[in-house]
Design a protein around this motif. Structure first.
Motif, PDB file in Angstrom:
ATOM      1  N   PRO A  28       0.599  -1.072   0.019  1.00  0.00           N
ATOM      2  CA  PRO A  28      -0.192   0.283   0.754  1.00  0.00           C
ATOM      3  C   PRO A  28       0.775   1.328  -0.231  1.00  0.00           C
ATOM      4  CG  PRO A  28      -0.535  -1.191   1.891  1.00  0.00           C
ATOM      5  CD  PRO A  28       0.749  -1.555   1.079  1.00  0.00           C
ATOM      6  N   ASP A  29       0.137   2.527  -0.431  1.00  0.00           N
ATOM      7  CA  ASP A  29       0.687   3.387  -0.489  1.00  0.00           C
ATOM      8  C   ASP A  29       0.095   4.268   0.302  1.00  0.00           C
ATOM      9  OD1 ASP A  29       3.366   3.805  -1.687  1.00  0.00           O
ATOM     10  OD2 ASP A  29       2.564   3.819  -3.841  1.00  0.00           O
ATOM     11  N   TYR A  30       0.184   3.823   1.780  1.00  0.00           N
ATOM     12  CA  TYR A  30      -0.385   4.745   3.440  1.00  0.00           C
ATOM     13  C   TYR A  30      -0.532   6.232   3.019  1.00  0.00           C
ATOM     14  CZ  TYR A  30       4.238   4.201   5.312  1.00  0.00           C
ATOM     15  OH  TYR A  30       5.083   4.078   5.798  1.00  0.00           O
ATOM     16  N   ARG A  31      -1.018   7.047   3.265  1.00  0.00           N
ATOM     17  CA  ARG A  31      -1.166   8.695   3.541  1.00  0.00           C
ATOM     18  C   ARG A  31      -0.038   8.895   4.147  1.00  0.00           C
ATOM     19  NH1 ARG A  31      -6.773  10.031   4.783  1.00  0.00           N
ATOM     20  NH2 ARG A  31      -6.655   7.459   5.964  1.00  0.00           N
ATOM     21  N   LEU A  32       0.754   9.765   4.284  1.00  0.00           N
ATOM     22  CA  LEU A  32       2.421  10.053   4.261  1.00  0.00           C
ATOM     23  C   LEU A  32       2.089  11.425   5.758  1.00  0.00           C
ATOM     24  CD1 LEU A  32       5.177   9.679   1.676  1.00  0.00           C
ATOM     25  CD2 LEU A  32       4.245   8.580   3.889  1.00  0.00           C
ATOM     26  N   ALA A  33       2.781  11.737   7.124  1.00  0.00           N
ATOM     27  CA  ALA A  33       2.734  12.631   7.591  1.00  0.00           C
ATOM     28  C   ALA A  33       3.489  14.042   7.142  1.00  0.00           C
ATOM     29  CB  ALA A  33       3.114  12.291   9.591  1.00  0.00           C
ATOM     30  N   PRO A  34       3.423  14.896   7.473  1.00  0.00           N
ATOM     31  CA  PRO A  34       3.198  15.799   7.801  1.00  0.00           C
ATOM     32  C   PRO A  34       1.112  16.018   7.444  1.00  0.00           C
ATOM     33  CG  PRO A  34       4.049  17.137   7.378  1.00  0.00           C
ATOM     34  CD  PRO A  34       4.461  15.931   6.445  1.00  0.00           C
ATOM     35  N   GLU A  35       1.265  16.042   6.157  1.00  0.00           N
ATOM     36  CA  GLU A  35      -0.077  16.321   5.367  1.00  0.00           C
ATOM     37  C   GLU A  35      -1.613  15.459   6.460  1.00  0.00           C
ATOM     38  OE1 GLU A  35       3.209  16.878   2.425  1.00  0.00           O
ATOM     39  OE2 GLU A  35       2.389  15.341   3.707  1.00  0.00           O
ATOM     40  N   HIS A  36      -0.543  14.294   6.027  1.00  0.00           N
ATOM     41  CA  HIS A  36      -1.482  12.946   7.326  1.00  0.00           C
ATOM     42  C   HIS A  36      -1.114  12.356   8.075  1.00  0.00           C
ATOM     43  CE1 HIS A  36      -3.757  13.617   3.098  1.00  0.00           C
ATOM     44  NE2 HIS A  36      -2.674  13.083   2.818  1.00  0.00           N
ATOM     45  N   PRO A  37      -1.148  13.540   9.384  1.00  0.00           N
ATOM     46  CA  PRO A  37      -0.486  12.836  10.468  1.00  0.00           C
ATOM     47  C   PRO A  37      -1.285  11.546  10.980  1.00  0.00           C
ATOM     48  CG  PRO A  37      -1.929  14.786  10.880  1.00  0.00           C
ATOM     49  CD  PRO A  37      -1.954  14.599   9.963  1.00  0.00           C
ATOM     50  N   TRP A  38      -0.531  10.759  12.226  1.00  0.00           N
ATOM     51  CA  TRP A  38      -1.537   9.396  13.069  1.00  0.00           C
ATOM     52  C   TRP A  38      -2.856  10.625  13.276  1.00  0.00           C
ATOM     53  CZ3 TRP A  38      -3.731   9.686  17.724  1.00  0.00           C
ATOM     54  CH2 TRP A  38      -4.455   8.778  18.504  1.00  0.00           C
ATOM     55  N   PRO A  39      -3.894   8.970  12.874  1.00  0.00           N
ATOM     56  CA  PRO A  39      -3.393   7.838  12.439  1.00  0.00           C
ATOM     57  C   PRO A  39      -3.618   7.933  11.285  1.00  0.00           C
ATOM     58  CG  PRO A  39      -5.598   7.859  13.344  1.00  0.00           C
ATOM     59  CD  PRO A  39      -5.277   9.537  13.350  1.00  0.00           C
ATOM     60  N   ALA A  40      -3.353   8.332  10.637  1.00  0.00           N
ATOM     61  CA  ALA A  40      -4.068   8.236   8.849  1.00  0.00           C
ATOM     62  C   ALA A  40      -3.171   6.890   8.758  1.00  0.00           C
ATOM     63  CB  ALA A  40      -3.386   9.068   7.770  1.00  0.00           C
ATOM     64  N   ALA A  41      -1.911   6.780   8.884  1.00  0.00           N
ATOM     65  CA  ALA A  41      -1.412   5.703   7.415  1.00  0.00           C
ATOM     66  C   ALA A  41      -1.755   4.562   8.685  1.00  0.00           C
ATOM     67  CB  ALA A  41       0.528   6.244   8.040  1.00  0.00           C
ATOM     68  N   GLY A  42      -2.349   4.165   9.982  1.00  0.00           N
ATOM     69  CA  GLY A  42      -2.587   3.390  10.547  1.00  0.00           C
ATOM     70  C   GLY A  42      -4.027   2.612   9.565  1.00  0.00           C
ATOM     71  N   ASP A  43      -5.020   3.634   9.359  1.00  0.00           N
ATOM     72  CA  ASP A  43      -6.147   3.379   9.309  1.00  0.00           C
ATOM     73  C   ASP A  43      -5.893   2.461   7.690  1.00  0.00           C
ATOM     74  OD1 ASP A  43      -6.782   4.895  11.565  1.00  0.00           O
ATOM     75  OD2 ASP A  43      -7.719   6.270  10.558  1.00  0.00           O
TER      76      ASP A  43
END
Length: 299
Positions: free
Chosen positions: A115-130
Motif C-alpha cells: 500500500p501507499d499509505y498516507r504520509l505525515a505531516p500532510e496526513h498525521p496519525w492515525p491516517a497511515a494506520g487507518d
C-alpha cells in the motif's frame, strides 16, 4: 525465545562484519530531514530515482488506498505478503520497493501487496494506520478469491514495521489477528513516547513532530506499540542491526512478546546500522536469506 546473549548473533555473520563496517562508514550516519523544507527536498530527490521491476507491478486501489501488486510469474500464489514500506511515516513509497518485492514474489511464489499509505505531516496519525488496517482487512475477506490463497503474512521495515505491528494489534482487538500467519518486523521504531531511555534517544527526530506532534500522550499503543497488551498475536520475526539506534526497541519488544506467550524469533546482525538491509552487502543478503527462510516456513 532464547535469552542467552551468545544466541543473539549468529557466528557465521562475523565474516561479513568488515564489509558492513566499510559500507557504514560511507553513509556518515545519515539522518532524516530536520524540517518540512528538508522533507520536501528529500522527497523530490527520492522521486527522481527510478525503481523498476520485471515483470512490473500492477496498480490498484483497495477501498480508497492505492496499492501495488506483484504476483509470481508462475501464476500460482502460495500466500499473500502485505508489505508496508518504511520512511519515518513521512517519506517513502511502495514503488521504491518494487525490485525487492518482485524478488520475493518469484523466490517464494507469493503475491506482494504494497500500500501507499498516507504520509505525515500532510496526513498525521492515525491516517497511515487507518490505511494499513483497511488493506489488511480487505485481504482477510478477499485474498482467497483474488489471489487463490488465504495464507496471509504482514511485514515492514522501520516505520513499516511499526505499522505492521499496530495493524495486527488493531486486528487482534477484533479477533482477526489470527488471520495472519506471521509478522516480519525489521528494525521497527516501537517507542516514540519520549518517556523511556530508548524513546528519548530519538526524540529530536523531525519525523516524530510530523507524525504525532499533535498528540499529548505518545505512549498510546497505536503510536508506541511496545506499551500495548501484546497477547494474541501471530509469530513474529524481529530483524535489527547491532549498530542501529533503535536496537533496544527490538530487544524490548522481543522480551515483551515473549512474556505475552508469543512465538518470537530475534535476529541481530553485527556491525549493521539502521536500514542495513538496503545496502549492497553480504550482511544484508544474509538477513534477507533469513527472512525468506522464515516466511517460507509459514507457507
Amino acid at each position: 525465545m532464547r535469552l542467552r546473549l551468545a544466541d543473539l548473533v549468529d557466528p557465521r555473520l562475523d565474516a561479513f562484519a568488515a564489509e558492513s563496517r566499510a559500507h557504514q562508514a560511507t553513509t556518515n550516519g545519515a539522518r532524516g530531514p530536520a524540517d518540512l523544507d528538508g522533507l520536501r527536498a528529500m522527497r523530490a530527490q527520492i522521486a527522481a530515482r527510478p525503481s523498476v521491476a520485471d515483470p512490473a507491478a500492477r496498480t490498484s486501489t483497495i477501498d480508497g488506498v492505492p496499492v501495488r501488486i506483484l504476483e509470481p510469474s508462475s501464476g500460482l500464489s502460495r500466500g499473500v505478503y502485505l508489505a508496508l514500506h518504511g520512511g519515518g511515516f513521512y517519506l517513502g513509497s511502495a514503488v521504491r520497493n518494487d525490485p525487492r518485492h518482485r524478488d520475493l514474489a518469484e523466490s517464494l511464489d507469493v503475491t506482494v501487496v504494497a500500500p501507499d499509505y498516507r504520509l505525515a505531516p500532510e496526513h498525521p496519525w492515525p491516517a497511515a494506520g487507518d490505511d494499513c488496517e483497511t488493506v489488511a482487512r480487505w485481504l482477510i475477506d478477499h485474498a482467497g478469491a483474488e489471489f487463490g490463497t488465504d495464507r496471509l503474512i504482514i511485514g515492514g521495515a522501520s516505520a513499516g514495521a511499526t505499522l505492521a505491528l499496530t495493524t495486527l494489534l488493531r486486528l487482534r482487538n477484533h479477533d482477526l489477528a489470527g488471520e495472519y500467519r506471521g509478522a516480519v518486523l525489521t528494525f521497527g521504531t516501537y517507542d516514540i513516547s519520549g518517556r523511556t531511555p530508548m524513546g528519548r534517544a530519538i526524540d529530536d527526530e523531525y519525523f516524530i513532530e510530523a507524525y504525532v506532534g499533535h498528540v499529548d500522550d505518545r505512549s498510546h499503543p497505536d503510536i508506541s506499540p511496545v506499551f500495548a497488551d501484546l497477547r494474541g498475536l501471530p509469530p513474529a520475526l524481529l530483524t535489527v542491526g547491532a549498530d542501529d539506534v533503535v536496537l533496544e526497541h527490538s530487544l524490548v519488544l522481543a522480551a515483551r512478546l515473549t512474556a505475552a506467550r508469543s512465538d518470537v524469533t530475534l535476529n541481530v546482525y553485527p556491525d549493521a546500522p539502521h536500514a542495513f538491509t538496503g545496502a549492497p552487502t553480504a550482511m544484508a543478503s544474509a538477513a534477507w536469506d533469513d527472512m525468506y527462510r522464515w516466511i517460507d516456513g509459514l507457507l
